[in-house]
Design an enzyme around this catalytic site. Structure first.
Site, PDB file in Angstrom:
ATOM      1  N   ALA A 404       0.860  -1.131  -0.152  1.00  0.00           N
ATOM      2  CA  ALA A 404       0.063  -0.137  -0.053  1.00  0.00           C
ATOM      3  C   ALA A 404       0.954   1.333   0.061  1.00  0.00           C
ATOM      4  CB  ALA A 404      -0.835   0.041   1.142  1.00  0.00           C
ATOM      5  N   CYS A 877      -3.215  -4.970  -3.142  1.00  0.00           N
ATOM      6  CA  CYS A 877      -2.324  -4.483  -2.183  1.00  0.00           C
ATOM      7  C   CYS A 877      -2.634  -4.758  -0.664  1.00  0.00           C
ATOM      8  CB  CYS A 877      -2.282  -2.917  -2.301  1.00  0.00           C
ATOM      9  SG  CYS A 877      -2.346  -1.833  -3.968  1.00  0.00           S
ATOM     10  N   CYS A 878      -1.682  -4.849  -0.027  1.00  0.00           N
ATOM     11  CA  CYS A 878      -1.955  -4.994   1.364  1.00  0.00           C
ATOM     12  C   CYS A 878      -0.909  -4.201   2.014  1.00  0.00           C
ATOM     13  CB  CYS A 878      -1.964  -6.321   1.845  1.00  0.00           C
ATOM     14  SG  CYS A 878      -0.712  -7.251   1.885  1.00  0.00           S
ATOM     15  N   LYS A 879      -0.587  -4.419   3.364  1.00  0.00           N
ATOM     16  CA  LYS A 879       0.501  -3.597   4.065  1.00  0.00           C
ATOM     17  C   LYS A 879       1.815  -3.823   3.423  1.00  0.00           C
ATOM     18  CE  LYS A 879       2.640  -2.981   8.504  1.00  0.00           C
ATOM     19  NZ  LYS A 879       2.565  -3.580   9.944  1.00  0.00           N
TER      20      LYS A 879
END
Length: 974
Positions: A404, A877-879
């Site tokens: 992200a 997206c993730c972290k």
């Protein structure tokens, strides 16, 4: 006596000695930390030594490990002539699948849980490298493995290369305990040249005596018809028995030699995996999964930072050239310049650090907190699935995976950009006398005016010089064209100042001058007289030039209107003069009457040319002078507006600008990568190309962040960064060299990305794109938290941020769909995607967004489906773009195989397990995971084997080791 060299074993022994020394130091440092901590640390090191020593022991008894080379021969090995097996450019060199039969279990009634480890014996060095592994097939002695083996194009594999296959029986997955069953080797050339392109090999024990079964190695050709019985295919989920068959035509327009330079410039270090899954009608799907790094992870941030530095340097110079100010405003300017210079130095240091970066072409998650890499996206990769289907043409499904976009180094204690910008703007409205408040819209307008000045002024001067050059050559056609271009640019220039902001800013700047006096004018001044028929009326003396903004004199509020209208009136005088000259030229018959006298004709042309140039020259000078006066006044007034913007929130304004630049840089790097890949894969799709220049592309971001703790700030950063991508346009140009990296131009409010294509690919584009039409993108973000923190947020926290983000972006998606249906014909979409489904999908998405359902992943699936049906670019997206992202991508891939390619329903879960299995990720060289840097060793271990080398370190460690060993044994067998 001749010395024998065995590089692989020597390397492993050296590594063992090094790790023994490391363990010794580590144990000495932790001896005072308590017995429990020492036991845990020693247990981990013990497991590593068990695997390492078992590896050395096994390699010494394997067949291909018996190749010893004299030292002289080893030193003389220099690129021996090996036979290449490359078939198609940019295609995998070698792919095969495996199946075992009649495996012998160590116990009579035991059901085997087997997998195959694939290793490569390089012919030049005769060293062994572990390459990959299959998945674990449980409960059968005749396992058919769905995970195959693929070697990418750049891998150094030849017909002389040996492949070692080692079969293991897994006893306990949780403890990674396994038994060695058997092994075999074969040469790549034997497989490629075999008549049926299949080898049946015997598996033997390490000493080469006992036979423990057979293994079938089947050569795979993606995109080609394989020989096999199509009508007699059976699937048995329990027994895992299937016949290998594949029938389909080759891919069309997916890749080629012409596109290799472009792909190689953008992608690198691909990691490939091969699968085969049965369909509902008992045929086979072949799937090649590829993950590639992108060189744009560092290229785009460097380009962007360089542009920001130039923009900030121009702004600082404009502030210095603002002129004399009253003490209050002058002190404010000095303070702003000091902070801006400090921020500029930070940008320059960051650019220098990025220029020194070497090594990996992506930023791993463990580096997300590093200041020098904060502009670089996290784990930017292309995840590609190439499907070879029995019915349809080969298909590619691309997803860009990236962490992200967020300012991790700056932290999220006070929230992200969405919250910080709103709070900052509210505080600015309440500022006192220190500065003048201008709204964000007015500030953006001021930046736009300055940008237009910097862009149009040199163009107008250039066209004016071309007009004089045409006049000197006495070329009527060239004169008309030059006048047309000059008129268009000058009209844009004049129109840029038809705004109340410029007038009000000039007044505010005048009040900031020392000793200013405001009075209403009594008698208006005439600045430009009308252009009459007489030539004398066009002389520049008729245009009265105004002084710069007065300091101690009377300020005329209407003066600005006269100043900028002087430019338009000067242009009108030039147009009238050109029309008069062309009219006289058409009506003149002097040249025709003197055709028989060449010398007389030459004198007439020379005299006429001189008249044209002499009559236009003073008017051009007047136009440039008037334009220069407008530029000076407008530039200073708009710079004064920017001074107020910066002064009202120092240093918060600059820190917010920095944070926004960081987030935008990460988002832009992913967007540019996705655009180039999408353009490359769809270059032969005329419907896509028409959509590209007519409507633009939808770019859908799938967010998996929770609305809990720090991830709230990440989501706020991400929402603003993706929204800022709306100010980006693309322009496709033909590459003039071998440099295919994109070029970024523009400023913070509007960037243009120039994508370079090779000449043959550029010729495939529509004329509109070739002529330089700017291509728009429409980014949308839909976020659904899926981890355990989201559970806490939904039960005890607040999810309004996620709900508002999803609702806002749904409106953007709906606007794009409306634009798409208005401008695009219904037959532009792929044949298996019907347009009438889109309206229903949009309604379904709207209902799911409105529903108060926890972890509603249906939003993700519907949004992704809409994006694919609209030829969009997909992001997940993730972290850190690792765990949650990989779970989402693999689920999406299996869902596509089921919905679009008829994956057998009984194999859906197993296909998902194959794609998610860490066991099959051995394609990473040796056992180093480039993302985590952790040891993922798949070598066999023995529960009762103790590394003797550890006992030889010292007598004190021997006592500790015996105590811990006894404790471990008692714990395991209780």
């Amino acid at each position: 006596m001749q010395t024998l060299i065995r590089p692989y074993t020597v390397g492993k022994s050296f590594r063992a000695e090094t790790q023994i020394f490391t363990v010794k130091l580590h144990l000495k440092q932790t001896v005072n930390c308590g017995l429990w901590h020492l036991e845990k640390q020693t247990q981990n090191k013990t497991q590593q030594f068990q695997r390492l020593i078992m590896e050395i022991k096994e390699e010494r008894t394997s067949d291909e490990a018996q190749h010893f080379l004299p030292a002289s021969q080893a030193d003389n090995l220099r690129e021996p002539p090996f036979t290449s097996i490359q078939r198609i450019a940019n295609e995998s060199k070698l792919e095969f699948v495996l199946a075992c039969k009649d495996l012998v279990a160590t116990a009579r009634d035991r059901k085997l849980n087997t997998f195959v480890q694939i290793s490569v014996v390089h012919p030049a060095e005769q060293t062994l490298t572990r390459y990959s592994s299959t998945e674990i097939v449980e409960g059968t002695r005749d396992p058919l493995f769905l995970t195959g083996v693929t070697f990418p194009p750049e891998y150094p594999i030849y017909e002389e290369t040996k492949i070692k296959l080692t079969v293991y029986d897994v006893k306990d997955k949780s403890q990674d305990t396994r038994n060695f069953l058997g092994l075999t080797t074969f040469k790549v050339g034997d497989l490629v040249k075999s008549k049926e392109q299949q080898l049946t090999l015997t598996l033997r024990t390490s000493d080469g005596g006992k036979t423990v079964g057979t293994i079938d190695v089947s050569f795979v050709k993606m995109g080609e018809i394989e020989v096999g019985e199509v009508d007699h295919i059976t699937t048995d989920v329990q027994g895992q028995k299937c016949a290998l068959v594949c029938e389909c035509t080759g891919p069309e327009g997916i890749s080629g030699k012409d596109s290799l330079p472009l792909l190689n410039a953008v992608l690198k270090n691909p990691i490939c995996k091969l699968y085969r899954f049965p369909t509902s009608d008992n045929k086979w799907l072949h799937i090649r999964e590829q993950m590639s790094e992108s060189t744009l992870s560092f290229h785009v941030p460097k380009e962007l930072i360089n542009l920001n530095i130039k923009e900030d340097m121009r702004r600082n110079q404009d502030l210095k050239e603002l002129g004399e100010l009253a003490p209050h405003w002058d002190n404010m300017r000095k303070n702003v310049i000091a902070h801006c210079e400090q921020m500029l130095n930070m940008y320059q240091d960051t650019l220098a650090d990025l220029g020194k970066h070497t090594g990996s072409s992506f930023k791993s998650s463990c580096s997300k907190g590093e200041k020098t890499l904060e502009f670089v996206p996290i784990n930017l990769h292309l995840q590609r699935m190439h499907v070879h289907s029995p019915w349809l043409k080969d298909a590619l499904y691309d997803v860009i995976t990236v962490g992200a976009p967020a300012a991790h180094y700056q932290g999220f204690k006070n929230g992200g950009l969405r919250k910080l910008l709103s709070k900052f703007e509210a505080e600015r409205r309440n500022t006192g006398y220190q500065c003048i408040y201008y709204s964000p819209e007015n500030t953006a307008k001021a930046k736009e005016v300055l940008s237009n000045i910097n862009h149009l002024q040199p163009l107008i001067s250039s066209h004016a010089d071309q007009l004089l050059n045409s006049a000197s050559q006495h070329s009527p056609d060239s004169l008309k064209n030059s006048l047309k271009m000059l008129s268009e640019k000058t009209e844009l220039f004049v129109h840029a100042f038809k705004d109340q902001l410029v007038r009000s800013a000039l007044l505010a700047l005048y009040t900031a001058r020392p000793g200013c006096v405001l009075k209403k004018p009594t008698v208006p001044r005439n600045s430009v007289e009308g252009c009459g028929d007489q030539q004398g009326q066009d002389h520049p003396s008729q245009i009265k030039r105004q002084n710069s903004i007065p300091h101690h004199s009377e300020y005329d509020e209407e003066e600005w209107d006269r100043v900028w209208t002087n430019v338009g009136k000067s242009l009108n005088c030039i147009i009238a003069m050109v029309d008069r000259l062309l009219e006289k030229d058409n009506s003149s018959s002097g040249i025709k009457e003197s055709e028989n006298d060449p010398s007389s004709a030459d004198r007439m042309v020379s005299h006429t040319s001189g008249d044209w140039y002499e009559q236009l020259y003073p008017l051009i000078i007047t136009l440039k002078d008037c334009m220069g006066e407008v530029v000076t006044r407008a530039k200073q007034s708009m710079t004064f507006v920017l001074l107020q913007e910066l002064a009202c929130g120092l240093p918060q304004r600059l820190m917010l600008t920095l944070r926004r630049d960081i987030v935008f840089s990460q988002a832009l790097a992913g967007l540019v990568c996705g655009f180039i890949i999408k353009l490359h894969t769809s270059l032969r799709d005329q419907g896509f190309l028409q959509q590209l220049h007519t409507v633009g592309l939808i770019v859908q971001y799938e967010g998996l962040l929770s609305t809990y703790s720090e991830e709230i700030g990440m989501l706020e950063d991400m929402a603003v960064g993706i929204s800022d991508l709306q100010k980006v346009t693309f322009k496709i140009i033909e590459a003039k060299s071998n440099d295919f990296l994109p070029v970024i131009t523009g400023r913070r409010e509007h960037y243009v990305i120039e994508v370079k294509l090779p000449a043959k690919m550029f010729e495939l584009l529509p004329q509109e794109i070739k002529e330089g039409k700017q291509l728009h993108v429409y980014p949308v973000l839909f976020n659904v938290g899926i981890n355990e923190q989201q559970t806490l947020a939904e039960r005890f926290g607040d999810t309004t941020l996620q709900e508002s983000v999803n609702q806002e972006n749904f409106e953007l998606l709906k606007e794009y769909y409306k634009l798409f249906t208005e401008k695009m014909p219904p037959d532009c979409l792929p044949h298996f995607q019907e347009q009438n489904d889109l309206k229903g999908l949009l309604e379904n998405l709207h209902q799911n967004i409105q529903a108060k359902k926890r972890k509603n992943v249906e939003i993700m699936w519907v949004a992704a489906t809409i994006c694919r049906k609209l030829n969009g670019i997909r992001f997940t997206c993730c972290k850190s773009a690792k765990d949650r992202t990989s779970m989402s991508v693999t689920l999406e891939q299996c869902s596509i195989l089921r919905d679009e390619h008829q994956l057998h329903k009984d194999f859906f879960i197993r296909a998902l397990d194959c794609m998610r299995s860490r066991q099959t990720q051995g394609a990473l060289n040796e056992s180093d995971d480039p993302e985590t840097g952790c040891l993922t060793d798949n070598k066999p271990t023995s529960r009762h084997f103790y590394p003797v080398a550890l006992l030889l370190v010292s007598s004190h460690l021997l006592v500790v080791w015996l105590i811990l060993s006894l404790a471990l044994l008692l714990a395991k067998y209780q």
